[in-house]
Design a protein around this motif. Structure first.
Motif, PDB file in Angstrom:
ATOM      1  N   MET A   1     147.722  -5.929  14.760  1.00  0.00           N
ATOM      2  CA  MET A   1     146.420  -5.144  15.068  1.00  0.00           C
ATOM      3  C   MET A   1     145.754  -6.114  15.979  1.00  0.00           C
ATOM      4  SD  MET A   1     143.417  -4.635  12.375  1.00  0.00           S
ATOM      5  CE  MET A   1     144.223  -3.415  11.593  1.00  0.00           C
ATOM      6  N   LEU A   2     145.269  -5.427  17.143  1.00  0.00           N
ATOM      7  CA  LEU A   2     144.705  -6.268  18.265  1.00  0.00           C
ATOM      8  C   LEU A   2     143.098  -6.650  18.167  1.00  0.00           C
ATOM      9  CD1 LEU A   2     146.230  -4.365  21.436  1.00  0.00           C
ATOM     10  CD2 LEU A   2     147.067  -6.676  20.197  1.00  0.00           C
ATOM     11  N   GLY A   3     142.559  -5.735  17.432  1.00  0.00           N
ATOM     12  CA  GLY A   3     140.976  -5.801  17.235  1.00  0.00           C
ATOM     13  C   GLY A   3     140.535  -4.858  16.012  1.00  0.00           C
ATOM     14  N   ALA A   4     139.355  -5.164  15.475  1.00  0.00           N
ATOM     15  CA  ALA A   4     138.656  -4.275  14.440  1.00  0.00           C
ATOM     16  C   ALA A   4     137.244  -4.269  14.674  1.00  0.00           C
ATOM     17  CB  ALA A   4     139.098  -4.902  13.201  1.00  0.00           C
ATOM     18  N   LEU A  24     136.880  -0.587  22.890  1.00  0.00           N
ATOM     19  CA  LEU A  24     137.356  -0.358  24.297  1.00  0.00           C
ATOM     20  C   LEU A  24     137.865  -1.565  25.184  1.00  0.00           C
ATOM     21  CD1 LEU A  24     134.636   2.486  25.513  1.00  0.00           C
ATOM     22  CD2 LEU A  24     136.979   2.593  24.595  1.00  0.00           C
ATOM     23  N   LYS A  25     137.271  -2.675  24.904  1.00  0.00           N
ATOM     24  CA  LYS A  25     137.482  -3.972  25.579  1.00  0.00           C
ATOM     25  C   LYS A  25     139.029  -4.608  25.383  1.00  0.00           C
ATOM     26  CE  LYS A  25     135.632  -6.737  21.886  1.00  0.00           C
ATOM     27  NZ  LYS A  25     134.500  -7.683  21.513  1.00  0.00           N
ATOM     28  N   PHE A  26     139.563  -3.824  24.232  1.00  0.00           N
ATOM     29  CA  PHE A  26     141.175  -4.211  23.944  1.00  0.00           C
ATOM     30  C   PHE A  26     141.814  -3.332  24.717  1.00  0.00           C
ATOM     31  CE2 PHE A  26     138.584  -5.564  20.152  1.00  0.00           C
ATOM     32  CZ  PHE A  26     139.073  -7.041  20.164  1.00  0.00           C
ATOM     33  N   LEU A  27     141.385  -2.408  25.478  1.00  0.00           N
ATOM     34  CA  LEU A  27     142.429  -1.342  26.208  1.00  0.00           C
ATOM     35  C   LEU A  27     142.463  -1.731  27.381  1.00  0.00           C
ATOM     36  CD1 LEU A  27     141.238   2.113  24.655  1.00  0.00           C
ATOM     37  CD2 LEU A  27     143.399   0.852  23.987  1.00  0.00           C
ATOM     38  N   LYS A  28     143.683  -1.745  28.045  1.00  0.00           N
ATOM     39  CA  LYS A  28     143.877  -2.074  29.501  1.00  0.00           C
ATOM     40  C   LYS A  28     144.422  -0.977  30.291  1.00  0.00           C
ATOM     41  CE  LYS A  28     148.282  -4.358  28.592  1.00  0.00           C
ATOM     42  NZ  LYS A  28     148.149  -4.024  26.972  1.00  0.00           N
ATOM     43  N   PHE A  43     133.095  12.534  26.131  1.00  0.00           N
ATOM     44  CA  PHE A  43     132.514  11.287  26.528  1.00  0.00           C
ATOM     45  C   PHE A  43     133.508  10.201  26.257  1.00  0.00           C
ATOM     46  CE2 PHE A  43     128.757  14.157  25.554  1.00  0.00           C
ATOM     47  CZ  PHE A  43     128.183  13.841  26.973  1.00  0.00           C
ATOM     48  N   LEU A  44     134.304  10.210  25.276  1.00  0.00           N
ATOM     49  CA  LEU A  44     135.237   9.336  24.905  1.00  0.00           C
ATOM     50  C   LEU A  44     136.198   9.223  25.853  1.00  0.00           C
ATOM     51  CD1 LEU A  44     135.654   8.896  21.153  1.00  0.00           C
ATOM     52  CD2 LEU A  44     134.679   7.412  22.546  1.00  0.00           C
ATOM     53  N   ILE A  45     136.790  10.636  26.396  1.00  0.00           N
ATOM     54  CA  ILE A  45     137.936  10.788  27.347  1.00  0.00           C
ATOM     55  C   ILE A  45     137.325  10.362  28.448  1.00  0.00           C
ATOM     56  CG2 ILE A  45     139.347  12.469  28.447  1.00  0.00           C
ATOM     57  CD1 ILE A  45     139.412  14.116  25.875  1.00  0.00           C
ATOM     58  N   SER A  46     136.201  10.522  29.088  1.00  0.00           N
ATOM     59  CA  SER A  46     135.698  10.096  30.245  1.00  0.00           C
ATOM     60  C   SER A  46     135.709   8.627  30.326  1.00  0.00           C
ATOM     61  CB  SER A  46     134.481  10.569  30.465  1.00  0.00           C
ATOM     62  OG  SER A  46     134.332  11.769  30.426  1.00  0.00           O
ATOM     63  N   LEU A  47     135.227   7.784  29.223  1.00  0.00           N
ATOM     64  CA  LEU A  47     135.058   6.374  29.209  1.00  0.00           C
ATOM     65  C   LEU A  47     136.607   5.947  29.322  1.00  0.00           C
ATOM     66  CD1 LEU A  47     132.739   5.753  26.316  1.00  0.00           C
ATOM     67  CD2 LEU A  47     132.108   5.353  28.774  1.00  0.00           C
ATOM     68  N   ASP A  52     141.229   3.683  33.421  1.00  0.00           N
ATOM     69  CA  ASP A  52     142.805   3.904  33.576  1.00  0.00           C
ATOM     70  C   ASP A  52     143.549   4.192  32.431  1.00  0.00           C
ATOM     71  OD1 ASP A  52     144.685   5.031  35.210  1.00  0.00           O
ATOM     72  OD2 ASP A  52     145.470   3.164  35.910  1.00  0.00           O
ATOM     73  N   VAL A  53     142.874   4.749  31.234  1.00  0.00           N
ATOM     74  CA  VAL A  53     143.710   4.614  29.897  1.00  0.00           C
ATOM     75  C   VAL A  53     143.801   6.221  29.751  1.00  0.00           C
ATOM     76  CG1 VAL A  53     143.487   4.318  27.648  1.00  0.00           C
ATOM     77  CG2 VAL A  53     142.667   2.388  29.076  1.00  0.00           C
ATOM     78  N   ASP A  54     144.982   6.579  29.438  1.00  0.00           N
ATOM     79  CA  ASP A  54     145.382   8.035  29.258  1.00  0.00           C
ATOM     80  C   ASP A  54     145.036   8.112  27.638  1.00  0.00           C
ATOM     81  OD1 ASP A  54     145.882   9.538  31.564  1.00  0.00           O
ATOM     82  OD2 ASP A  54     147.430   7.978  31.966  1.00  0.00           O
ATOM     83  N   VAL A  55     144.947   9.595  27.077  1.00  0.00           N
ATOM     84  CA  VAL A  55     144.999   9.974  25.926  1.00  0.00           C
ATOM     85  C   VAL A  55     145.938  10.951  25.361  1.00  0.00           C
ATOM     86  CG1 VAL A  55     142.469   9.342  25.943  1.00  0.00           C
ATOM     87  CG2 VAL A  55     143.228  11.810  26.131  1.00  0.00           C
ATOM     88  N   VAL A  56     146.359  11.113  24.166  1.00  0.00           N
ATOM     89  CA  VAL A  56     147.027  11.922  23.590  1.00  0.00           C
ATOM     90  C   VAL A  56     146.485  12.182  22.025  1.00  0.00           C
ATOM     91  CG1 VAL A  56     149.399  12.815  22.627  1.00  0.00           C
ATOM     92  CG2 VAL A  56     149.211  11.459  24.806  1.00  0.00           C
TER      93      VAL A  56
END
Length: 278
Positions: A1-4, A24-28, A43-47, A52-56
């Motif tokens: 777990m990277l963050g909570a 969001l700061k934990f994603l690269k 809005f989450l997908i836009s952020l 440069d983070v993709d979603v599934v």
């Protein structure tokens, strides 16, 4: 777990998407967010795309996305569709909304037997439909991880009385959770397995059984104990069950008694706790 992320138990800013924005700061760049339908949000997908983070994610039931609406077909059950920017939400500033949120985004819609998947991995040759569907099936591990933290580690009931101590209680549970995961990873590396193939319960029990020995061991003895610890969880391999789904229901029946919400001396005097003895 990277963050909570934590928040008050009710009120504004306490929902899953609000808490997620704190993480969001934990994603690269280059990461892929794997989430359920609540994360299928413009809005989450836009952020995420800004970083440069993709979603599934699974399609949100409230949104009417259909393969028949696709702007470009990629296959029988695969296509691209453009989404237009909705009205500004209350939590987002007008300046950010006007400057950073795109007027439209293109997402890919993939239909499987049981669900519709939305992703920003648009290249069908680089990311085949079958691999996207297979990746989403891995999302079930998230539910198993929550079960491990809440049920196996008994964090389903928090016993501290102040917000500060509740946060500490949560953080200690998550610290121990990562310690168990570290043991599972080391065991998997030694046996050339994947960490997901190691039983979480077995690794947890190993730490519980060895914690006194670890505190009392030093030097070479400690190294031998750790080596022995790493080997034991590898003997407990769990099966691979892709696409597993379970009913949202509680098997254990509750007892027909009122919840104890007073001290025991007070409860002895209150009629609401007076029951007939069998």
């Amino acid at each position: 777990m990277l963050g909570a992320a934590t928040a008050p138990y009710q009120g504004k800013g306490t929902g899953e998407t609000s808490l997620f924005r704190k993480l969001l700061k934990f994603l690269k760049a280059g990461d892929i967010l794997l989430g359920d339908a609540i994360f299928e949000n413009y809005f989450l997908i836009s952020l995420l795309l800004l970083g440069d983070v993709d979603v599934v994610v699974e399609k949100n039931g409230a949104r009417h996305l259909d393969l028949r609406q696709c702007d470009q077909k990629l296959g029988k059950k695969d296509g691209l569709i453009r989404l237009t920017k909705p009205a500004r939400p209350n939590w987002m500033s007008k300046e950010f909304y006007d400057r950073w949120v795109p007027s439209e985004i293109t997402v890919r819609i993939i239909k499987s037997k049981k669900r519709t998947i939305v992703t920003t991995l648009l290249d069908a040759e680089k990311y085949p439909r079958s691999e996207i569907v297979g990746l989403y099936q891995e999302r079930w591990h998230v539910e198993l991880d929550f079960r491990a933290i809440k049920s196996l580690m008994k964090m389903d009931v928090l016993r501290c009385k102040t917000p500060e101590m509740v946060r500490k209680e949560i953080n200690v549970h998550l610290l121990v959770y990562n310690l168990i995961r570290a043991l599972m990873t080391q065991s998997a590396v030694e046996l050339k397995n994947r960490p997901r193939q190691i039983s979480f319960k077995a690794a947890q029990e190993v730490l519980q059984e060895f914690h006194v020995v670890l505190l009392q061991s030093k030097g070479n003895v400690l190294a031998d104990v750790v080596t022995h610890m790493i080997a034991i969880p590898g003997e407990h391999v769990v099966g691979n069950r892709p696409g597993r789904r379970e009913p949202r229901a509680v098997k254990k029946r509750p007892k027909p008694y009122a919840r104890l919400q007073h001290s025991r001396p007070q409860a002895r005097r209150l009629k609401m706790y007076q029951g007939k003895a069998a």
